[in-house]
Design a protein around this motif. Structure first.
Motif, PDB file in Angstrom:
ATOM      1  N   PHE A   1      44.966 -53.014 -86.548  1.00 25.56           N
ATOM      2  CA  PHE A   1      43.575 -52.716 -86.905  1.00 25.56           C
ATOM      3  C   PHE A   1      42.918 -51.846 -85.843  1.00 25.56           C
ATOM      4  O   PHE A   1      42.135 -50.938 -86.151  1.00 25.56           O
ATOM      5  CB  PHE A   1      42.799 -54.024 -87.097  1.00 25.56           C
ATOM      6  N   ALA A   2      43.217 -52.106 -84.569  1.00 29.17           N
ATOM      7  CA  ALA A   2      42.672 -51.278 -83.484  1.00 29.17           C
ATOM      8  C   ALA A   2      43.159 -49.837 -83.624  1.00 29.17           C
ATOM      9  O   ALA A   2      42.400 -48.886 -83.446  1.00 29.17           O
ATOM     10  CB  ALA A   2      43.081 -51.847 -82.125  1.00 29.17           C
TER      11      ALA A   2
ATOM     12  N   ASN B   1      41.724 -60.620 -88.180  1.00 30.52           N
ATOM     13  CA  ASN B   1      41.160 -60.921 -86.860  1.00 30.52           C
ATOM     14  C   ASN B   1      40.068 -59.912 -86.514  1.00 30.52           C
ATOM     15  O   ASN B   1      40.136 -59.206 -85.518  1.00 30.52           O
ATOM     16  CB  ASN B   1      42.255 -60.917 -85.788  1.00 30.52           C
ATOM     17  N   MET B   2      39.044 -59.859 -87.377  1.00 24.45           N
ATOM     18  CA  MET B   2      37.949 -58.924 -87.171  1.00 24.45           C
ATOM     19  C   MET B   2      36.799 -59.612 -86.453  1.00 24.45           C
ATOM     20  O   MET B   2      36.429 -60.732 -86.787  1.00 24.45           O
ATOM     21  CB  MET B   2      37.448 -58.367 -88.505  1.00 24.45           C
TER      22      MET B   2
ATOM     23  N   SER C   1      44.304 -51.557 -93.014  1.00 19.91           N
ATOM     24  CA  SER C   1      43.804 -52.660 -92.189  1.00 19.91           C
ATOM     25  C   SER C   1      44.058 -54.021 -92.815  1.00 19.91           C
ATOM     26  O   SER C   1      44.102 -55.039 -92.128  1.00 19.91           O
ATOM     27  CB  SER C   1      42.306 -52.480 -91.954  1.00 19.91           C
ATOM     28  N   GLY C   2      44.225 -54.074 -94.137  1.00 21.78           N
ATOM     29  CA  GLY C   2      44.478 -55.342 -94.813  1.00 21.78           C
ATOM     30  C   GLY C   2      43.214 -56.096 -95.182  1.00 21.78           C
ATOM     31  O   GLY C   2      43.275 -57.253 -95.601  1.00 21.78           O
TER      32      GLY C   2
ATOM     33  N   ILE D   1      35.163 -54.345 -83.657  1.00 17.81           N
ATOM     34  CA  ILE D   1      35.056 -53.186 -84.545  1.00 17.81           C
ATOM     35  C   ILE D   1      34.197 -52.097 -83.912  1.00 17.81           C
ATOM     36  O   ILE D   1      34.542 -50.910 -83.936  1.00 17.81           O
ATOM     37  CB  ILE D   1      34.472 -53.605 -85.910  1.00 17.81           C
ATOM     38  N   ILE D   2      33.073 -52.501 -83.308  1.00 14.58           N
ATOM     39  CA  ILE D   2      32.184 -51.519 -82.659  1.00 14.58           C
ATOM     40  C   ILE D   2      32.911 -50.823 -81.511  1.00 14.58           C
ATOM     41  O   ILE D   2      32.852 -49.596 -81.370  1.00 14.58           O
ATOM     42  CB  ILE D   2      30.908 -52.212 -82.145  1.00 14.58           C
TER      43      ILE D   2
END
Length: 236
Positions: A100-101, A153-154, A143-144, A159-160
């Motif tokens: 995701f990163a 795992n958000m 990202s799923g 995210i910011i």
């Protein structure tokens, strides 16, 4: 030759994407040992600067020559681009999943397109707009989030920070392009930008833990830090 260069131009962004996706693995390994983000960054940037400087000095010494009036570009690409980019990305990796990163970082071309329109007066065409939409859609799918948001795992802060990494990556691209327009080679830009970061971070680094990491498993850990630095040197 033109066809060969065209194929190479397609392959290089793919290679860069693979390398950026792999960088998170190195970061996790170093942070799990106990290094903070600044120390992780310094271990990479110092090695990158040394590797590039020695390589350029041996093979293309003329690439080391820069004009005093252009130093600001290397300072900006180093501090506003490389340093803040890596600090944010390293932090995003610790707060989000590696995939995701990396996906958030892949949004950087969108920021590049918007900044290039302002700085270099590049037109935002319909094709670019469609590609931007597809990039965002692709990031969402990869990202799923749609499949199972609980497994991604958000965190809002993660995210910011991940988006800030993409923004600073875009800034690095803008400053690098400005330097290339002045006739500088990409390795010259990377070398001096890395050097600026390495020198700036010296007072804030935990040198003791870098030594402990190297001594803990000399061959494996030193090789890992070198690979981390080499990926940085090649990425731009």
């Amino acid at each position: 030759r033109n066809e060969h260069m065209k194929n190479l131009g397609v392959c290089l962004p793919v290679a860069a994407g693979i390398m950026w996706g792999s960088v998170g693995i190195f970061v996790r390994k170093l942070t799990d040992f106990g290094m903070d983000g600044v120390t992780v960054l310094e271990s990479k940037m110092a090695a990158t600067a040394v590797i590039l400087f020695v390589s350029i000095f041996i093979y293309r010494r003329e690439w080391l020559h820069i004009r005093p009036k252009d130093i600001w570009m290397f300072v900006c690409s180093g501090l506003a681009g490389m340093m803040l980019l890596n600090i944010c990305y390293n932090e995003a990796v610790t707060r989000l999943t590696l995939s995701f990163a990396a996906v958030l970082l892949s949004l950087s071309p969108i920021f590049v397109m918007l900044m290039a329109a302002v700085v270099f007066r590049e037109k935002i065409t319909g094709r670019k707009t469609v590609c931007t939409f597809l990039a965002i859609l692709g990031c969402i799918l990869v990202s799923g989030i749609i499949e199972n948001s609980s497994s991604v795992n958000m965190t809002p802060s993660g995210i910011i920070i991940g988006l800030m990494a993409a923004l600073f990556y875009a800034l690095y691209s803008i400053f690098s392009k400005a330097a290339m327009k002045r006739g500088y080679n990409v390795f010259t830009i990377t070398c001096y930008s890395s050097m600026v970061v390495a020198i700036t971070l010296i007072p804030a680094v935990d040198w003791g833990i870098i030594g402990e990491f190297a001594v803990a498993s000399p061959v494996e850990n030193i090789s890992l830090m070198i690979m981390h630095a080499v990926f940085t040197a090649i990425l731009p």
